[in-house]
Every structure is written in C-alpha cells, then in structure tokens.
Motif scaffolding. Structure first.
Motif, PDB file in Angstrom:
ATOM      1  N   ALA A  81      -4.909  53.186  59.212  1.00  0.00           N
ATOM      2  CA  ALA A  81      -4.716  52.823  60.617  1.00  0.00           C
ATOM      3  C   ALA A  81      -3.364  53.308  61.130  1.00  0.00           C
ATOM      4  N   ALA A  82      -2.338  53.223  60.281  1.00  0.00           N
ATOM      5  CA  ALA A  82      -1.002  53.674  60.685  1.00  0.00           C
ATOM      6  C   ALA A  82      -0.979  55.176  60.924  1.00  0.00           C
ATOM      7  N   ALA A 133      -2.635  55.920  64.152  1.00  0.00           N
ATOM      8  CA  ALA A 133      -1.770  55.622  65.297  1.00  0.00           C
ATOM      9  C   ALA A 133      -0.762  56.738  65.530  1.00  0.00           C
ATOM     10  N   ALA A 169      -2.569  59.633  67.072  1.00  0.00           N
ATOM     11  CA  ALA A 169      -2.854  59.361  68.485  1.00  0.00           C
ATOM     12  C   ALA A 169      -1.618  59.559  69.339  1.00  0.00           C
ATOM     13  N   ALA A 170      -0.453  59.150  68.821  1.00  0.00           N
ATOM     14  CA  ALA A 170       0.790  59.330  69.571  1.00  0.00           C
ATOM     15  C   ALA A 170       1.104  60.812  69.766  1.00  0.00           C
ATOM     16  N   LEU A 179      -4.476  54.723  74.258  1.00  0.00           N
ATOM     17  CA  LEU A 179      -4.548  53.494  73.466  1.00  0.00           C
ATOM     18  C   LEU A 179      -5.818  52.711  73.792  1.00  0.00           C
ATOM     19  N   CYS A 229      -9.046  54.752  72.609  1.00  0.00           N
ATOM     20  CA  CYS A 229      -9.215  54.764  71.144  1.00  0.00           C
ATOM     21  C   CYS A 229      -9.628  53.389  70.633  1.00  0.00           C
ATOM     22  N   ALA A 230      -9.001  52.330  71.159  1.00  0.00           N
ATOM     23  CA  ALA A 230      -9.361  50.974  70.739  1.00  0.00           C
ATOM     24  C   ALA A 230     -10.796  50.645  71.130  1.00  0.00           C
ATOM     25  N   LEU A 288      -6.612  44.704  70.619  1.00  0.00           N
ATOM     26  CA  LEU A 288      -5.810  45.843  71.067  1.00  0.00           C
ATOM     27  C   LEU A 288      -6.410  46.456  72.327  1.00  0.00           C
ATOM     28  N   ILE A 330      -9.621  61.904  66.929  1.00  0.00           N
ATOM     29  CA  ILE A 330      -8.503  61.263  67.639  1.00  0.00           C
ATOM     30  C   ILE A 330      -7.883  62.237  68.627  1.00  0.00           C
TER      31      ILE A 330
END
Length: 307
Positions: free
Chosen positions: A7-8, A11, A14-15, A39, A42-43, A79, A294
């Motif tokens: 998950a990290a 993220a 995605a950033a 955000l 994606c969530a 989220l 992503i």
C-alpha cells in the motif's frame, strides 16, 4: 513485501503519477485539485474492487475471502470518504471565490444543493459512507455485498456526468461506461494484490478475473474512444492542449496495459491455473500491472480536472 508495504509503494506511485499528470496538463489543472482527485479516484477504485472480490472466488472460500478483505475495505472506504469531502470543500471554495479556510456553511450547502457538481459530490460522499458503515457494522453476506457493490458503482460514476463532456448525452454515457469498466478492472486486480497470498488462491481466482478483465477492457476501449471523439475538436489537440497531452499519455499507458494483460492471459493464467506459477511470481506480475494501472488512474484524474 507486506500488504502495508504494498500500500505504501502504491501511494508513492500515485503521488509521482499525480505530478506527471499535473505537469502534462499545466497550466490547465492545479496541482492541489489533481492530487485530491487522484486520491479520491484511486480510493474509490480500490473500494469497488474489494466489494467485487468475493465474487471471483468459489462459494466454499467466499466467506473467508470476504473476512480477509474487510480491513482493507474499511481503510479504502474511509480514505475515499475523506477525499470526497475534501474535494467537495475545495470545489465549493473555488465556486465561491474564497480560500477554503474562509468557506462558510451556507456557501458549502448552496454549492452542494444548487450545483450539479455539488450534488454529484454528495452522492459520492454518501456512497463511500454507506460502504464504510456497512464494512464496519454489517456481517459480510451475499446480500450486503450486492448493496456495497451497487453503492461503489454509483459513487464511482457520480462525478463522470458533470464535466464538459456531459454536455453531450452520448459523451457522458460513454465516459461513465468507460470509467466503470476501468474501475472494475483496476479495482479487482488491486483487491487481489491486497488479499491473495497463496498459489491455490491464484489458481482459483485468476481465471475469473481474466474473464472479467477481458469484458472490461473491451468496454473501456469503446467508451474511451467515443468519449475522446466527442471531447476533442481536432487531432492537433492531442499535443497542443493540456487535456490532449494527458489523454495521449493515458492512451499510451492503456496500450501497454492491454498488451501486458494479453501476455498475462496467454502465459501467466495457464501457469497459475495449473499451479505451475508460484505465489511469488503471481504477486510480482499483479503488482507490476497494478503499478501501471495507478499511472492510468492518475492520468484519468488529470483529464477530469483539466477537461
């Protein structure tokens, strides 16, 4: 890699994809709006995928999988809820031409009730809240799962009919269908990445995912082509405008995903189905495809903000 590590990494990807989408669309899409949109989208996609996920397993193992998916579903839905609330407040502040810190309740309520974007935002917020509450408090069952799938689909589609392309009924329908197909394809794979650990699970679930993804890809390609044809005035816009540059990048990434998906269908699927592919191999292939998804989702969010 643990699920938290996965998950990290997602993220971080995605950033980075958000910055790329913003740079391609510059100056049409503000970075803050693009980030919030990425955000939220994606969530929402992960939430939809986790609600659909039990349908990819057989009845004997479905309850166990639903239980395993509950914690990531709670995390993804909360989220999504927070991101949608932030997106609505940001949009209301822009509509009122005031900083978000000076936005009052009256202006927010007016935006939420009196504008199409506000009502769509309320629908998305409600969908995320329903799924979050149900995942926390309602025992997972076939009926509750159907309700959550429906709520997630409504929430994903809610904002697609309020952009510039919604001025054309055909364009609005095409974009909505395209978005739902992409969300189902990407979300289901993300759900597999977050929940499936063993070779036997991949052998059971990957064939069903492959069938689902084939339908989704065909639908999203047709819907995307129609939506782009309605939105673009001339081929030169594909490189001369921010929207066109983001769209060109998204088309390229989608092409890579389709090729990779077909390769996986012809090579990875038979190996996994016959238990010849280890869980490590399956996890590696699914994470690589998810990483590209992503990027595609971030570019799609950039299109929504810039278009």
């Amino acid at each position: 890699m643990t699920r938290r590590g996965t998950a990290a990494v997602g993220a971080l990807l995605a950033a980075a994809a958000t910055v790329l989408a913003w740079a391609l669309a510059y100056p049409q899409a503000p970075l803050g709006l693009t980030a919030v949109r990425v955000l939220a989208d994606c969530a929402a996609v992960v939430t939809l995928g986790l609600t659909v996920l039990p349908m990819l397993d057989d009845e004997r193992h479905r309850r166990e999988l639903s239980t395993r998916a509950t914690r990531p579903l709670v995390a993804a839905s909360v989220l999504w809820l927070l991101a949608e609330l932030t997106r609505m407040l940001t949009a209301a502040a822009l509509a009122a031409a005031v900083p978000i810190g000076r936005l009052d309740v009256h202006a927010t309520a007016d935006f939420a009730v009196a504008t199409a974007a506000g009502r769509a935002g309320l629908l998305a917020v409600a969908a995320a809240a329903v799924i979050f509450a149900a995942a926390l408090a309602v025992p997972r069952s076939a009926s509750s799962n159907v309700v959550m799938i429906g709520a997630a689909a409504v929430g994903v589609a809610a904002r697609q009919v309020t952009g510039h392309v919604s001025e054309s009924p055909l364009g609005g329908l095409a974009v909505t269908v395209h978005t739902l197909a992409a969300a189902l394809w990407c979300g289901a794979l993300a759900g597999l990445v977050l929940t499936v650990d063993h070779r036997g699970q991949w052998a059971r679930m990957l064939p069903r995912f492959s069938q689902l993804s084939l339908v989704c890809v065909l639908v999203l390609l047709v819907g995307g082509a129609v939506g782009a044809a309605v939105r673009l005035g001339a081929p030169a816009e594909l490189y001369a405008t921010g929207y066109g540059r983001v769209l060109s990048a998204k088309i390229a990434v989608t092409g890579v995903l389709v090729v990779l998906g077909w390769r996986n269908r012809t090579m990875w699927l038979p190996a996994a189905k016959s238990h010849r592919a280890s869980a490590v191999v399956s996890q590696h292939r699914s994470r690589l495809e998810t990483a590209l998804m992503i990027l595609a989702l971030a570019l799609a969010a950039g299109l929504a903000v810039s278009g």
